[in-house]
Design an enzyme around this catalytic site. Structure first.
Site, PDB file in Angstrom:
ATOM      1  N   ARG A  88       0.816  -1.211   0.000  1.00 46.84           N
ATOM      2  CA  ARG A  88       0.000   0.000   0.000  1.00 46.84           C
ATOM      3  C   ARG A  88       0.851   1.264   0.000  1.00 46.84           C
ATOM      4  NH1 ARG A  88      -4.870  -2.636   2.551  1.00 46.84           N
ATOM      5  NH2 ARG A  88      -6.563  -1.137   2.421  1.00 46.84           N
ATOM      6  N   ARG A 127     -21.235  -3.040   3.200  1.00 44.26           N
ATOM      7  CA  ARG A 127     -20.431  -4.254   3.432  1.00 44.26           C
ATOM      8  C   ARG A 127     -20.754  -4.842   4.789  1.00 44.26           C
ATOM      9  NH1 ARG A 127     -14.071  -4.263   2.384  1.00 44.26           N
ATOM     10  NH2 ARG A 127     -13.992  -2.541   3.883  1.00 44.26           N
ATOM     11  N   ARG A 160     -17.876  -3.684   9.768  1.00 44.85           N
ATOM     12  CA  ARG A 160     -16.529  -3.437  10.272  1.00 44.85           C
ATOM     13  C   ARG A 160     -16.463  -2.088  10.967  1.00 44.85           C
ATOM     14  NH1 ARG A 160     -12.274  -4.678   5.540  1.00 44.85           N
ATOM     15  NH2 ARG A 160     -11.508  -2.664   6.242  1.00 44.85           N
ATOM     16  N   ARG A 171      -9.649   6.911   4.968  1.00 53.61           N
ATOM     17  CA  ARG A 171      -9.020   5.794   4.232  1.00 53.61           C
ATOM     18  C   ARG A 171      -8.860   6.137   2.753  1.00 53.61           C
ATOM     19  NH1 ARG A 171     -13.222   1.663   5.769  1.00 53.61           N
ATOM     20  NH2 ARG A 171     -12.166   0.156   4.441  1.00 53.61           N
TER      21      ARG A 171
END
Ligand code: ADP
Ligand code: ADP
Ligand code: ZN
Length: 215
Positions: A88, A127, A160, A171
């Site tokens: 990343r 999600r 999450r 993010r």
């Protein structure tokens, strides 16, 4: 087949990695999954990583580089691996190159999933993840057979901690600042396979497989 899946949070890296894992019979290595397991077990690494993850920041390079270096040496990686969410940063990519040289291995391709920001946010907010086995779902696009229950293991599906609006924004910022430069990095290495990730899960899978055959 030695692969990297690259893309912003919510692009479908995990979803596609699991399908590729089945297709090629090689393991998915998700640094996010490994870190979440460490957090859950309160290991020293997990304790260190938690504050970074909760804030939506990247965990320090040396932590994830160590995880991947060890994981690649395990016997199930002998025929290949799928790196999901690693590297990343450029220093992580450099460290991976070093590890691969030591192991006399080479990358075959870096699959970069292209998904627009609206779809990313929609995917992340919908999600759901199994508390027991970690399998991912989406309330609309990939729902479980029974509401709130993992179709694979019967575990409870939860959101999450970092899939909330504020953290998602952070993010995305981290992605653009620290991870996006890897596209050029791997393009220059002749490894980048850019894939349209906007269609359905099965279609994206097919596009990846076709692209890998051609590359
Ligand atoms: P997503 O699937 O949404 O892209 P991941 O599950 O891959 O997210 O990662 C969750 C979090 O774990 C990241 O926000 C980051 O804090 C940490 N993390 C995972 N992989 C790495 C990495 N290679 N380098 C640094 N931090 C990482
Ligand atoms: P990443 O690992 O890149 O963060 P995931 O694979 O976890 O992304 O996917 C994020 C969410 O979007 C999940 O809820 C997943 O079910 C859903 N999803 C993945 N691929 C698609 C797709 N092609 N179309 C619609 N939803 C998708
Ligand atoms: Zn499960």
């Amino acid at each position: 087949m030695n692969l990297i899946l690259l893309g912003p949070p919510g692009a479908g890296k995990g979803t596609q990695s699991v399908l590729l894992e089945k297709h090629f019979g090689i393991p998915q290595i998700s640094t996010g999954d490994i870190l979440r397991a460490a957090v859950k077990a309160s290991t020293p690494m997990g304790v260190k990583a938690k504050s970074f993850m909760d804030a939506g920041n990247l965990v320090p390079d040396e932590v994830v580089v160590g995880i991947v270096r060890e994981r690649l040496q395990e016997s199930d990686c002998a025929n290949g691996f799928i790196l999901d969410g690693f590297p990343r940063t450029v220093p992580q990519a450099d460290a991976l190159n070093e590890s691969l040289v030591q192991l006399s291995r080479e990358l075959d391709a870096v699959v970069s999933l292209q998904v627009d920001i609206h779809a990313l946010v929609e995917r992340l907010t919908g999600r759901r993840t199994c508390k027991e086995c970690g399998k991912g779902y989406h309330v609309t696009f990939d729902p479980p057979a029974a509401d709130g229950t993992c179709s694979a293991c019967g575990g409870e599906l939860v959101q999450r901690d970092d899939d909330h609006e504020e953290t998602i924004r952070r993010r995305m910022q981290a992605y653009h600042q620290q991870t996006a430069p890897l596209e050029e990095y791997y393009r220059l290495a002749g490894l980048l396979l850019t894939v349209d990730g906007m269609s359905g899960i099965e279609d994206v899978q097919q596009t990846i497989l076709t692209g890998l055959q051609a590359s």
